[in-house]
Design an enzyme around this catalytic site. Structure first.
Site, short mmCIF file in Angstrom:
data_model
loop_
_atom_site.label_atom_id
_atom_site.label_comp_id
_atom_site.label_asym_id
_atom_site.label_seq_id
_atom_site.Cartn_x
_atom_site.Cartn_y
_atom_site.Cartn_z
N ASP A 27 0.70 -7.46 7.15
CA ASP A 27 -0.50 -6.67 6.87
C ASP A 27 -1.50 -7.62 6.20
O ASP A 27 -1.31 -8.04 5.06
CB ASP A 27 -0.14 -5.49 5.96
N TYR B 32 0.84 -1.20 0.00
CA TYR B 32 0.00 0.00 0.00
C TYR B 32 0.88 1.26 0.00
O TYR B 32 1.83 1.36 0.79
CB TYR B 32 -0.93 -0.03 1.22
O1 P1T Z 1 -6.54 3.79 5.45
P1 P1T Z 1 -6.07 3.17 6.73
O2 P1T Z 1 -7.17 2.60 7.56
O3 P1T Z 1 -5.14 4.05 7.49
O4 P1T Z 1 -5.22 1.86 6.29
C1 P1T Z 1 -4.01 1.93 5.59
C2 P1T Z 1 -3.81 0.68 4.79
C3 P1T Z 1 -2.92 -0.27 5.25
N1 P1T Z 1 -2.70 -1.43 4.59
C4 P1T Z 1 -3.33 -1.71 3.44
C5 P1T Z 1 -3.06 -3.00 2.72
C6 P1T Z 1 -4.26 -0.79 2.91
O5 P1T Z 1 -4.88 -1.11 1.76
C7 P1T Z 1 -4.48 0.45 3.59
C8 P1T Z 1 -5.39 1.48 3.04
N2 P1T Z 1 -5.65 1.35 1.67
C9 P1T Z 1 -6.42 2.17 0.94
C10 P1T Z 1 -7.04 3.26 1.40
C11 P1T Z 1 -6.57 1.78 -0.49
O6 P1T Z 1 -7.49 2.23 -1.18
O7 P1T Z 1 -5.74 0.99 -0.95
#
Ligand code: P1T
Length: 388
Positions: free
Chosen positions: A179, A107
């Site tokens: 993750d 991400y």
């Molecule tokens: O957005 P948040 O709750 O802070 O999470 C971050 C995050 C962490 N790890 C992964 C694999 C993620 O996909 C995300 C957040 N991703 C998005 C907002 C997206 O659209 O890919």
């Protein structure tokens, strides 16, 4: 006996509905009350009911944290104000000079946190293609402290063998954090495979309804839990009680939603693969996906996330599709009941330098789908009209 003790050996559907849920001791309310309070009255200094100040303790958050532990088959859960806040807490286990071996495909916001915030504080990040676990072992130095992987990856759906990386991390006495956002605890349980910490953006499948931003960490080791709890209360990135309630409620239907995401995901992936305008579909349920065997071994289904490129792989061609769908909404995020379409290069992964992105295979024309749980035929027809 707490409710969680009585859930030992129960199946996921039962766990999701009952984990963390105790009838409210004062009224018997079956749903955990939203304790919308900042503080708790004490009888005398230091004499209290276990709750002092809501940054450190909140009953709604505790109920959620206990549920998180149960559904990931871990001992301890901690909830954070966002997914990146949970990642931030893990990085704060480290000190200047320490090195993190991190996946090169992940991400964009995680990469941004590592490269723009923690590098400034003297933590070193070495990015490797973790789908080949030999790369992980080869990168380990005397400063390495933590391995960070994402599997399946966002957005290219690469799969890393969690068990194999866990055995490397144990051999060198490192912390392995996975993750698990894309899989959700219903499809994959990294702690069972030997990871030390599981991280979730609870914003996604755990919440499931695109109405909350939240993060989670789950672990087995008590010392690690104490260190992360200390970071949680000292740095203060805690979720509010209303958000905890929403995620608790989301978890109750995780199995039903994930089943539907998997079914729709497979139908959409197969449709895209046969479409004449599509050149490549990235979905880990295809038998010819390079990491299919590992995906099949460590996951209980392939989910609703996928990406694809068009034969015309320019951003302009992708943009036409991205703005032509009627049911898939153009938006960041994923894992909600409604289908979303996204352009990683300009949206979720814009913070990764173009050179880096291209090196990892994330092209300007890549389109990502979060396949929701609407009717599969309606979703396919929507994509068909957008692709035409
Ligand atoms: O957005 P948040 O709750 O802070 O999470 C971050 C995050 C962490 N790890 C992964 C694999 C993620 O996909 C995300 C957040 N991703 C998005 C907002 C997206 O659209 O890919």
């Amino acid at each position: 006996m707490s409710n969680n003790d009585s859930l030992k050996n129960k199946k996921p559907a039962t766990l999701y509905i009952h984990a963390g849920a105790e009838p409210d001791p004062s009224t018997g309310a079956i749903m955990t009350p939203i304790y919308q309070t900042s503080t708790f009255v004490q009888e005398a200094p230091g004499v209290n009911k276990g709750f002092e100040y809501a940054r450190s303790q909140n009953p709604t958050r505790f109920a959620l944290e206990s549920a998180l532990a149960v559904i990931e088959h871990g001992k301890y859960g901690l909830a954070f104000s966002s997914g990146v806040a949970a990642t931030d807490a893990v990085m704060k286990l480290l000190k200047p000079g320490d090195e993190v071996i991190a996946a090169s495909d992940m991400y964009g916001g995680t990469y941004r946190l590592f490269s723009k915030i923690f590098e400034k504080f003297g933590i070193r990040f070495t990015y490797v293609d973790t789908t080949n676990v030999n790369n992980v072992e080869a990168a380990i130095s005397k400063d390495s402290k933590l391995i960070w992987i994402e599997t399946p990856t966002n957005p290219l759906m690469n799969i890393t063998d969690i068990e194999a990386v866990a055995s490397i991390s144990k051999k060198y006495n490192l912390i392995l954090c996975v993750d698990n956002t894309f899989a959700s605890p219903h499809l994959q349980n990294p702690l069972v495979l030997g990871a030390d910490i599981v991280m979730h953006s609870a914003t996604k499948y755990l919440g499931g309804h695109s109405d909350v931003i939240q993060g989670a960490l789950i672990m087995n080791d008590e010392t690690l839990r104490d260190q992360l709890y200390f970071i949680q209360k000292s740095c203060g990135a805690v979720p509010g009680p209303m958000d905890c309630f929403l995620v608790l409620r989301g978890i109750k239907t995780l199995h039903v939603r994930m089943r539907a995401h998997c079914e729709n995901g497979e139908k959409v992936a197969q449709f895209l693969r046969k479409h004449p305008a599509v050149s490549k579909v990235y979905w880990c349920g295809f038998e010819d996906h390079p990491n299919y065997t590992i995906a099949k071994k460590q996951m209980h289904g392939f989910g609703g996330m996928m990406s694809f490129t068009l034969k015309d792989d320019r951003a302009e061609a992708a943009k036409k599709v991205l703005t032509s769908t009627k049911i898939f909404s153009l938006a960041e995020s994923l894992g909600g009941v409604e289908s979303l379409i996204n352009h990683p290069a300009s949206m979720t992964h814009a913070s990764i330098p173009r050179e880096e992105r291209l090196k990892n295979g994330l092209s300007d024309g890549l389109i990502r789908l979060s396949v929701g749980i609407e009717d599969a035929d309606d979703l396919i027809n929507d994509l068909a009209q957008a692709l035409s």
